[in-house]
Design a protein around this motif. Structure first.
Motif, mmCIF file in Angstrom:
data_model
loop_
_atom_site.group_PDB
_atom_site.id
_atom_site.type_symbol
_atom_site.label_atom_id
_atom_site.label_comp_id
_atom_site.label_asym_id
_atom_site.label_seq_id
_atom_site.Cartn_x
_atom_site.Cartn_y
_atom_site.Cartn_z
ATOM 1 N N LEU A 42 98.726 -35.258 59.391
ATOM 2 C CA LEU A 42 99.443 -36.204 60.410
ATOM 3 C C LEU A 42 99.308 -37.462 59.685
ATOM 4 O O LEU A 42 100.068 -38.328 59.807
ATOM 5 N N VAL A 43 98.106 -37.768 59.144
ATOM 6 C CA VAL A 43 97.928 -39.288 58.194
ATOM 7 C C VAL A 43 99.253 -39.185 57.206
ATOM 8 O O VAL A 43 99.948 -40.690 57.238
ATOM 9 N N ALA A 44 99.481 -38.366 56.644
ATOM 10 C CA ALA A 44 100.380 -38.407 55.679
ATOM 11 C C ALA A 44 101.636 -38.605 56.007
ATOM 12 O O ALA A 44 102.671 -39.358 55.623
ATOM 13 N N PHE A 45 102.021 -37.788 57.349
ATOM 14 C CA PHE A 45 103.329 -38.006 58.022
ATOM 15 C C PHE A 45 103.654 -39.681 58.570
ATOM 16 O O PHE A 45 104.578 -40.132 58.278
ATOM 17 N N ALA A 46 102.367 -39.989 58.982
ATOM 18 C CA ALA A 46 102.326 -41.374 59.373
ATOM 19 C C ALA A 46 102.655 -42.592 58.276
ATOM 20 O O ALA A 46 103.430 -43.470 58.474
ATOM 21 N N LEU A 47 102.261 -42.318 57.162
ATOM 22 C CA LEU A 47 102.341 -43.092 56.004
ATOM 23 C C LEU A 47 103.703 -42.972 55.555
ATOM 24 O O LEU A 47 104.243 -43.801 55.123
ATOM 25 N N GLN A 48 104.462 -42.110 55.751
ATOM 26 C CA GLN A 48 105.932 -42.005 55.404
ATOM 27 C C GLN A 48 106.781 -42.283 56.572
ATOM 28 O O GLN A 48 107.944 -42.419 56.147
ATOM 29 N N LYS A 81 109.179 -44.163 58.575
ATOM 30 C CA LYS A 81 109.902 -45.319 58.480
ATOM 31 C C LYS A 81 110.227 -46.062 59.588
ATOM 32 O O LYS A 81 110.151 -47.259 59.770
ATOM 33 N N GLY A 82 110.907 -45.342 60.406
ATOM 34 C CA GLY A 82 111.510 -45.925 61.663
ATOM 35 C C GLY A 82 110.996 -45.611 62.941
ATOM 36 O O GLY A 82 109.771 -44.935 62.973
ATOM 37 N N GLY A 83 111.262 -46.094 64.053
ATOM 38 C CA GLY A 83 110.899 -45.880 65.435
ATOM 39 C C GLY A 83 110.660 -44.341 65.800
ATOM 40 O O GLY A 83 109.589 -43.954 66.377
ATOM 41 N N LYS A 84 111.748 -43.630 65.423
ATOM 42 C CA LYS A 84 111.893 -42.391 65.662
ATOM 43 C C LYS A 84 110.621 -41.397 65.120
ATOM 44 O O LYS A 84 110.084 -40.640 65.953
ATOM 45 N N SER A 85 110.453 -41.554 63.862
ATOM 46 C CA SER A 85 109.616 -40.804 63.311
ATOM 47 C C SER A 85 108.094 -41.445 63.654
ATOM 48 O O SER A 85 107.018 -40.655 63.765
ATOM 49 N N TRP A 86 108.028 -42.595 64.052
ATOM 50 C CA TRP A 86 106.660 -43.064 64.442
ATOM 51 C C TRP A 86 106.210 -42.597 65.868
ATOM 52 O O TRP A 86 105.302 -42.134 66.303
ATOM 53 N N ILE A 127 107.344 -39.554 66.822
ATOM 54 C CA ILE A 127 106.980 -38.392 66.537
ATOM 55 C C ILE A 127 105.469 -38.225 66.331
ATOM 56 O O ILE A 127 104.552 -37.282 66.866
ATOM 57 N N PHE A 128 104.919 -39.134 65.467
ATOM 58 C CA PHE A 128 103.536 -39.078 64.929
ATOM 59 C C PHE A 128 102.638 -39.381 66.394
ATOM 60 O O PHE A 128 101.508 -38.876 66.710
ATOM 61 N N GLU A 129 103.065 -40.467 67.366
ATOM 62 C CA GLU A 129 102.470 -40.637 68.498
ATOM 63 C C GLU A 129 102.200 -39.222 69.169
ATOM 64 O O GLU A 129 101.329 -39.076 69.912
ATOM 65 N N ARG A 130 103.317 -38.606 69.308
ATOM 66 C CA ARG A 130 103.210 -37.482 70.341
ATOM 67 C C ARG A 130 102.420 -36.372 69.685
ATOM 68 O O ARG A 130 101.517 -35.835 70.299
ATOM 69 N N LYS A 131 102.463 -36.088 68.287
ATOM 70 C CA LYS A 131 101.541 -35.248 67.688
ATOM 71 C C LYS A 131 100.199 -35.784 67.723
ATOM 72 O O LYS A 131 99.203 -34.690 67.956
ATOM 73 N N PHE A 132 99.777 -36.894 67.540
ATOM 74 C CA PHE A 132 98.393 -37.551 67.502
ATOM 75 C C PHE A 132 98.104 -37.278 69.079
ATOM 76 O O PHE A 132 96.726 -36.656 69.384
ATOM 77 N N ARG A 133 98.913 -37.507 70.264
ATOM 78 C CA ARG A 133 98.326 -37.382 71.586
ATOM 79 C C ARG A 133 97.991 -35.935 71.865
ATOM 80 O O ARG A 133 97.095 -35.764 72.471
ATOM 81 N N SER A 134 98.707 -35.062 71.107
ATOM 82 C CA SER A 134 98.463 -33.468 71.151
ATOM 83 C C SER A 134 97.148 -33.430 70.712
ATOM 84 O O SER A 134 96.347 -32.519 71.083
ATOM 85 N N GLU A 135 96.867 -33.824 69.335
ATOM 86 C CA GLU A 135 95.387 -33.686 68.528
ATOM 87 C C GLU A 135 94.283 -33.922 69.593
ATOM 88 O O GLU A 135 93.409 -33.447 69.774
ATOM 89 N N MET A 136 94.663 -35.372 70.375
ATOM 90 C CA MET A 136 93.524 -35.807 71.192
ATOM 91 C C MET A 136 93.428 -34.926 72.496
ATOM 92 O O MET A 136 92.485 -35.383 73.234
#
Length: 131
Positions: free
Chosen positions: A33-39, A41-46, A48-57
């Motif tokens: 997920l860190v690798a995904f977050a570093l890539q 670029k826009g609000g939509k992919s961020w 997605i990161f937030e949703r996946k990280f919330r799921s991990e939490m």
């Protein structure tokens, strides 16, 4: 008693020593997920990161730690640090939101040097602490 979120990016004397009291890897995104977050670029992919990280939490270990930190924020000052320069694109922004949702008292700070006073913005708790 509050929780501070800090950027250690520009605090080189601190960050080069990897200074922390307690490291809680259960509150970090997975390496994938860190690798995904570093890539991201826009609000939509961020988003997605937030949703996946919330799921991990939502894992029991992470959820229990978040509950503990939220409860401790009413009796002690805590800091959550990361090397990301921009909190709006850092997992600690998601952690801050999760802690506020659990009733934590949270202040956002940016530490720009070891000799400066952090800039703070109070994020009031909008709900009572979870029990």
């Amino acid at each position: 008693t509050e929780i501070y979120t800090l950027s250690l990016h520009d605090a080189l004397p601190i960050s080069t020593r990897d200074y922390y009291d307690v490291w809680l890897p259960n509150l970090s995104p997975t390496p994938e997920l860190v690798a995904f977050a570093l890539q991201a670029k826009g609000g939509k992919s961020w988003k997605i990161f937030e949703r996946k990280f919330r799921s991990e939490m939502k894992s029991p270990a992470a959820s229990h730690l978040l509950d503990l930190l939220a409860a401790l924020s009413h009796q002690a000052n805590l800091s959550i640090g990361c090397y990301c320069a921009d909190e709006s694109r850092c997992h600690r922004a998601v952690l801050r939101a999760l802690l506020v949702e659990r009733g934590a008292e949270v202040i956002t700070s940016t530490l720009t040097s070891t000799n400066s006073v952090p800039r703070t913005v109070r994020a009031p708790s909008s709900s009572p602490p979870r029990k």
